[in-house]
Design a protein around this motif. Sequence first.
Motif, PDB file in Angstrom:
ATOM      1  N   CYS A 252      16.511  29.517  67.310  1.00 29.06           N
ATOM      2  CA  CYS A 252      17.116  30.745  66.992  1.00 29.06           C
ATOM      3  C   CYS A 252      17.406  31.493  68.433  1.00 29.06           C
ATOM      4  O   CYS A 252      16.535  31.346  69.311  1.00 29.06           O
ATOM      5  N   PHE A 253      18.342  31.975  68.720  1.00 21.26           N
ATOM      6  CA  PHE A 253      18.644  32.911  69.785  1.00 21.26           C
ATOM      7  C   PHE A 253      18.511  34.392  69.385  1.00 21.26           C
ATOM      8  O   PHE A 253      19.143  34.835  68.338  1.00 21.26           O
ATOM      9  N   LEU A 254      17.491  34.896  69.720  1.00 20.87           N
ATOM     10  CA  LEU A 254      16.762  36.069  69.490  1.00 20.87           C
ATOM     11  C   LEU A 254      17.004  37.378  70.394  1.00 20.87           C
ATOM     12  O   LEU A 254      16.585  36.953  71.731  1.00 20.87           O
ATOM     13  N   GLY A 255      17.251  38.557  70.134  1.00 25.59           N
ATOM     14  CA  GLY A 255      17.382  39.540  71.085  1.00 25.59           C
ATOM     15  C   GLY A 255      17.929  40.536  70.461  1.00 25.59           C
ATOM     16  O   GLY A 255      18.605  40.515  69.382  1.00 25.59           O
ATOM     17  N   PRO A 256      17.978  41.735  71.313  1.00 27.82           N
ATOM     18  CA  PRO A 256      18.600  43.112  70.847  1.00 27.82           C
ATOM     19  C   PRO A 256      20.349  42.953  70.802  1.00 27.82           C
ATOM     20  O   PRO A 256      20.889  42.287  71.384  1.00 27.82           O
ATOM     21  N   SER A 257      20.949  43.747  70.331  1.00 24.59           N
ATOM     22  CA  SER A 257      22.382  44.190  70.178  1.00 24.59           C
ATOM     23  C   SER A 257      22.714  44.124  71.930  1.00 24.59           C
ATOM     24  O   SER A 257      22.079  44.819  72.530  1.00 24.59           O
ATOM     25  N   GLY A 258      24.022  43.307  72.084  1.00 28.82           N
ATOM     26  CA  GLY A 258      24.353  43.170  73.501  1.00 28.82           C
ATOM     27  C   GLY A 258      23.819  42.236  74.392  1.00 28.82           C
ATOM     28  O   GLY A 258      23.937  42.540  75.702  1.00 28.82           O
ATOM     29  N   CYS A 259      22.858  41.461  73.927  1.00 25.58           N
ATOM     30  CA  CYS A 259      21.953  40.705  74.946  1.00 25.58           C
ATOM     31  C   CYS A 259      22.857  39.507  75.288  1.00 25.58           C
ATOM     32  O   CYS A 259      22.185  38.758  76.390  1.00 25.58           O
ATOM     33  N   GLY A 260      23.519  39.189  74.761  1.00 23.52           N
ATOM     34  CA  GLY A 260      24.438  37.819  75.017  1.00 23.52           C
ATOM     35  C   GLY A 260      24.402  36.644  74.145  1.00 23.52           C
ATOM     36  O   GLY A 260      24.874  35.578  74.268  1.00 23.52           O
ATOM     37  N   LYS A 261      23.606  36.998  73.007  1.00 25.26           N
ATOM     38  CA  LYS A 261      23.272  35.706  72.140  1.00 25.26           C
ATOM     39  C   LYS A 261      24.498  35.288  71.433  1.00 25.26           C
ATOM     40  O   LYS A 261      24.588  34.152  71.362  1.00 25.26           O
ATOM     41  N   THR A 262      25.239  36.125  70.850  1.00 22.17           N
ATOM     42  CA  THR A 262      26.527  35.770  70.218  1.00 22.17           C
ATOM     43  C   THR A 262      27.462  35.085  71.208  1.00 22.17           C
ATOM     44  O   THR A 262      28.152  33.976  70.826  1.00 22.17           O
ATOM     45  N   THR A 263      27.651  35.578  72.331  1.00 25.96           N
ATOM     46  CA  THR A 263      28.565  35.142  73.430  1.00 25.96           C
ATOM     47  C   THR A 263      28.035  33.545  73.782  1.00 25.96           C
ATOM     48  O   THR A 263      29.016  32.856  73.942  1.00 25.96           O
ATOM     49  N   PHE A 264      26.639  33.408  74.020  1.00 19.64           N
ATOM     50  CA  PHE A 264      26.220  32.013  74.152  1.00 19.64           C
ATOM     51  C   PHE A 264      26.685  31.258  72.901  1.00 19.64           C
ATOM     52  O   PHE A 264      26.995  30.262  73.189  1.00 19.64           O
ATOM     53  N   LEU A 265      26.654  31.575  71.726  1.00 21.51           N
ATOM     54  CA  LEU A 265      27.032  30.774  70.758  1.00 21.51           C
ATOM     55  C   LEU A 265      28.499  30.608  70.609  1.00 21.51           C
ATOM     56  O   LEU A 265      28.977  29.362  70.553  1.00 21.51           O
ATOM     57  N   ARG A 266      29.248  31.426  70.962  1.00 18.26           N
ATOM     58  CA  ARG A 266      30.822  31.373  70.937  1.00 18.26           C
ATOM     59  C   ARG A 266      30.980  30.456  72.120  1.00 18.26           C
ATOM     60  O   ARG A 266      32.154  29.658  72.063  1.00 18.26           O
ATOM     61  N   ALA A 267      30.411  30.638  72.990  1.00 16.90           N
ATOM     62  CA  ALA A 267      30.566  29.501  74.326  1.00 16.90           C
ATOM     63  C   ALA A 267      30.306  28.064  73.916  1.00 16.90           C
ATOM     64  O   ALA A 267      30.947  27.077  74.294  1.00 16.90           O
ATOM     65  N   ILE A 268      29.297  27.795  73.201  1.00 13.16           N
ATOM     66  CA  ILE A 268      29.154  26.575  72.772  1.00 13.16           C
ATOM     67  C   ILE A 268      30.049  25.894  71.670  1.00 13.16           C
ATOM     68  O   ILE A 268      30.486  24.700  71.797  1.00 13.16           O
TER      69      ILE A 268
END
Length: 366
Positions: free
Chosen positions: A41-57
């Motif tokens: 799980c990538f966990l963190g507040p809004s804007g921390c980069g977790k969705t960007t990380f997933l989309r990069a993968i």
Amino acid sequence: MGEETGQGAAFLEVRNLTKKFGAFTALKDISLDVAEKEFICFLGPSGCGKTTFLRAIAGLDIHTSGAITQAGRDISNLPPSERDFGIVFQSYALFPNLTVKRNIAYGLENAKGQKDHIANRVDELLNLVGLPDQGDKYPAQLSGGQQQRIALARALATSPGLLLLDEPLSALDARVRSHLRHEIKILQEKLGVTTIMVTHDQEEALTMADRIVVMNQGTIEQVGTPLEIYREPATLFVADFVGEMNKIPGSAVSEDTVRIGEISLHCGSTKLVKGSKGTVTIRPEDIMVVSETSGVKSKNAIDVTISQLEFLGSFWRARLMNEKLGEAPLIADFSVDTVRRMSLEEGSAIKIGLPSHALRFFESNG
């Protein structure tokens, strides 16, 4: 920072990943290893980069620099269509004009599969997600929870090596979310598919993940099992973000003693730097009521007054005051049995214990 999985060779390797949007750096030199069959799980507040990380993968947002390897193959520069993953979004993203069966079959039809094989696979997936009789309906005829199950079936249709889940449960109500959370975890274990899920919901991460990647401002703060993240936070950010936490300004007066207000407490978690200033933390459920009748004793015993009691169903949350601690209250969670047995109420004067193993000290930066 490289992170070992501790579970053999990595299935997914991310090295020094950086993603910039103009002058803004969304991901800052991130490295991570994910083991085969692991649920991360990538966990963190809004804007921390977790969705960007997933989309990069996934290749949906091409990173600025760094490398991504999946099953020994460098996928860094491959388009999404040539990467081996299935993805489920928060918004389901089902085709409204296609039946449930056609939605699930979409990826298989694009891969030019045989019709009888596709039909069998679709039936198998409908059974897998518990909706065997819904194949001829359209998405609009299904509930949100059912639509998300179909989105999951569609993502799994091509038997991908990697399943990516982008906040898949956040649009659902609490009861459905809790139920589906359990089902997704059971399904993931049954299929053995390597899974990465983005979430801002700490309860979701704690109950579903084998390991949690806590992110903040484009960097990884800590990687660990749910128990490690909860009980042994590496930074004040992790301590504060995951679970409830008392945070009290303090200082280290020796390598194993901290002072908050006028009170010194033994702190056994780490070796402290004498004279350093920072924050002392303890979780509300770790604070104990000390009494002769209960047999509970503590090296760190403090007299306090209960200024407020709040009933939260399975426990009572108490605000505890002592002038020597300073103006801010300590928050403690007491069991229903403890409150009843000791006749605790607002205004009660009690003695509490702060276990040294549960106290942590985070030195201030600068």
